[in-house]
Write a protein that holds these residues in place. Sequence first.
Motif, PDB file in Angstrom:
ATOM      1  N   ARG A 276       0.946  -1.219  -0.150  1.00 19.89           N
ATOM      2  CA  ARG A 276      -0.060   0.028   0.094  1.00 19.89           C
ATOM      3  C   ARG A 276       0.719   1.288   0.128  1.00 19.89           C
ATOM      4  O   ARG A 276       1.943   1.173   0.897  1.00 19.89           O
TER       5      ARG A 276
ATOM      6  N   LEU B 130      -0.366  -1.282  -7.508  1.00 23.03           N
ATOM      7  CA  LEU B 130      -0.219  -1.052  -6.179  1.00 23.03           C
ATOM      8  C   LEU B 130      -1.267  -0.349  -5.754  1.00 23.03           C
ATOM      9  O   LEU B 130      -2.081   0.153  -6.225  1.00 23.03           O
ATOM     10  N   GLU B 131      -1.785  -0.905  -4.348  1.00 24.27           N
ATOM     11  CA  GLU B 131      -2.775   0.025  -3.898  1.00 24.27           C
ATOM     12  C   GLU B 131      -2.501   1.447  -3.453  1.00 24.27           C
ATOM     13  O   GLU B 131      -1.280   1.532  -3.011  1.00 24.27           O
ATOM     14  N   SER B 132      -3.193   2.369  -3.716  1.00 29.39           N
ATOM     15  CA  SER B 132      -3.025   3.882  -3.406  1.00 29.39           C
ATOM     16  C   SER B 132      -4.097   4.344  -2.260  1.00 29.39           C
ATOM     17  O   SER B 132      -5.128   4.006  -2.537  1.00 29.39           O
ATOM     18  N   GLU B 133      -3.729   5.248  -1.141  1.00 33.36           N
ATOM     19  CA  GLU B 133      -4.667   5.634  -0.613  1.00 33.36           C
ATOM     20  C   GLU B 133      -4.201   6.969  -0.180  1.00 33.36           C
ATOM     21  O   GLU B 133      -3.011   7.135   0.452  1.00 33.36           O
TER      22      GLU B 133
ATOM     23  N   ARG C  38      -1.759   3.142  -8.891  1.00 39.13           N
ATOM     24  CA  ARG C  38      -2.659   1.840  -9.070  1.00 39.13           C
ATOM     25  C   ARG C  38      -2.228   1.276 -10.434  1.00 39.13           C
ATOM     26  O   ARG C  38      -2.429  -0.040 -10.732  1.00 39.13           O
TER      27      ARG C  38
ATOM     28  N   ARG D  62      -9.546   6.668  -0.850  1.00 41.14           N
ATOM     29  CA  ARG D  62      -9.063   5.437  -0.313  1.00 41.14           C
ATOM     30  C   ARG D  62      -8.799   4.514  -1.535  1.00 41.14           C
ATOM     31  O   ARG D  62      -7.800   3.711  -1.393  1.00 41.14           O
ATOM     32  N   ASP D  63      -9.677   4.368  -2.325  1.00 40.89           N
ATOM     33  CA  ASP D  63      -9.673   3.246  -3.375  1.00 40.89           C
ATOM     34  C   ASP D  63     -10.033   3.468  -4.803  1.00 40.89           C
ATOM     35  O   ASP D  63      -9.755   2.635  -5.516  1.00 40.89           O
TER      36      ASP D  63
ATOM     37  N   GLU E  18      -6.939   3.042 -15.825  1.00 41.02           N
ATOM     38  CA  GLU E  18      -7.144   3.573 -14.496  1.00 41.02           C
ATOM     39  C   GLU E  18      -7.339   5.082 -14.617  1.00 41.02           C
ATOM     40  O   GLU E  18      -8.247   5.623 -13.747  1.00 41.02           O
TER      41      GLU E  18
END
Lengths: 318, 461
Positions: free
Chosen positions: A2, A20-23, A16, A161-162, A129
Amino acid sequence: MRVFLASPWIPAEWVRAHGLESEGIWFAEAFRRSTPPLSAGNCAFAENVVQFAESQADAAVVFPTACDQLRRGYDAAVFRSSARAFLFNVPATQTPAARRLYRAELERLGNFLRQLGGTTPTPERLGAELDAAGQVRSALRTIAPFAEARSLARAVARFCRDGSLAEPLPPTIPKGVPLAIVGGPLSQADWPLFDVIAAAGGFVALNGTDTGERILCPTWENRPDPLAVLVDGYFDHLVDVFRRPNTGLYAWLQERLSARQVRGIVLWCFTGCDLWRAEWQTLREACHLPVLLLETDDAAGLAPRDVSRLQAFVETLQ
Amino acid sequence: MNALMPKLDLAGWDRRYAELQGRGLHEAAYGGPLRRHVDRDRDFRLEQLQFDGSAAALRLWNFLLTENERLHQARGRGEKIVGTMKDLGTVPVMAYALPGLRAFYPDGAWWTPCLMEGSDQLLQQAESLGIDASFCPVRAMLPAFQNGEHFPRPDLLICSTGAVCDDFSAIAQRLEHLGHAIFWWEMPRRRAPEPGEGACVLPGNLTAPSIQVDCVRLELERVRLALAELAGVPLDDARLADGLRAANRVRRLLASLRQAVYAAPAAPLPALEMLVAEMLAIHFCSDREETVAVLAELLAEAHSRLRRGHFVSGAQAVRVFWVNPVADLRAMNLLEDCGGRLAGADFMFSHALDLIPEDLPPLEALARTALADPMVGPATDRAARVVRECRANRAEAVVIARIPGASHCVREGEIIRQTVRQTLDLPVIELEIPPVSDAMLPALASRLQAVVETALARRSK
């Protein structure tokens, strides 16, 4: 892995696209859980970002250079810990050299993301994306003028968040004195501010904080190179206090203040944040509206004194 | 035989001036007794300072304290005034390469509340303009622009932005909102090149990615055009190269002066005069040629004293490396009163002391020098240079002066302190010095004495 972003002007889409996760850090669960000890002049937000970065064992934090406090906060984080951190140079100007720098920073961030286990995005992946984020931003921009403040904040938080869109926001018929909140990040812990304003007889007609409508500004032009689309989409639509000159911020504000018949501005400012604090008088002069400066330095919400000030502010505008 | 040169207060300088005049003192056009700056300009702080007693120091002080007057005179002669802000040493090199331009730093107004002991009310006026005491004393610049009672209103205002102090950036933006148009140029935050990335060597033992140097060079290209338009003369490479060589002449003189004073076994010139002398590097105190003359005279004085064994501090004085300029000039006197002396300093513009490369295209050379600014890079780079210079000049202690409200002081002090302690095991102390520190002098003195005594105690181990 993250990746937490400490600025809305570092594209989550790019992270993203690397798989990878991004927040956005403002809405992370462990962010601003406690009040950090602050030395004189220390920005409470920056200190929280530093402490958050130092506490992350399985995540990375991307700091922006947008302000001295975060820029030097990065220095402190990497000096005193083994934090996985990256400093992204967000230019203050809009010159051709600055645009080139912004693109180069995205490419450099890409290298960092690959070191974290990310993969080089294909143009199709990045394009997808961009499409997804563009659609959510567009939907949120459309509903924002009519949405209830807390619902909109929740929807923006979800997007941060997502990248997804919350359930449809019902339009509301606002009651009371229309206010704007302008300033630094408004985290979830700060949302009771909406209730205090409502209880005082006002409502938030414009959320112009770092976690409000301004971050919905990036828009895409239809071009074949998705990275160029990403660069231009952010770089050309960045609306923030650190831009030099920051006339774009005022143009953005004035259009919305007028359209939404705002009658007063709450300037939301972290203790130690020079960039927002210095705008207090300019906001009054440029927007021709009364401005109430609310300072925050902890996670405990509004102090009783500030609640009283806010109540008095709304009362005088009724 | 070594002799201790007494410092003079203002009354002492009245007598000394008469004595020097009696001996046929030859002064520059801006010369005169120091007292007149109190009587005429209300620079009351001079009454609290201790000065060096040489004719060279007199010339230095008169040069410094007549800057606004000389700028007004230049305006009267039809010269164009360029206000350059924040970059501390870059744009003035370009401006002085052109005929008829005179560049100065409005930032320098931060010393006005100190010099006038607050009688100017600039800090209070800044507050009424929306910039309160949570900002650094450079906020004095804002009302100084508005009331026009200090420096002339510039014909062109140029300000670096990006990796700069928040205080300054915010105050400059406020200035623009008040109607003073600003030419902004981007300064990226300097970083180390990454593996495989094109890199450039910078002055000050630094390196930076080529893309950052390119960015600064392109930005300075815009500055070059703006300056040339104001001057009505193109700023071509030949002219700019001449400007760089002239700036390097100043920098070489300063390097010699620093070497002579900081490396000497005892100080031939006081800390206060060294602070002022170093400040000349950033914009030549609005007169590049005169800066050369002032520094040459100071250097000659220092060399003469070294030959004769005449010093302003005893050989026992603790060798202190000083970080950051002081908002109150009196703090430099205090260091010596407490048994210390300067053995090096980083007054926030070490890039203005380093020689500008003369073997590169001039704008490239200037871009590399600008990017070596200690304030635009990581604090660890600055700390590394402090360590190097402490070693070179055998410093025994480090004092970090915090500037009230300055955003950069919050973090960098900690990093410099820890680096110095870990690398050199020297005592380090941080002091916050307000523009008029009289009320805090006992506390400041206690802290300075503590660091001096710690250093002295280490000598005996």
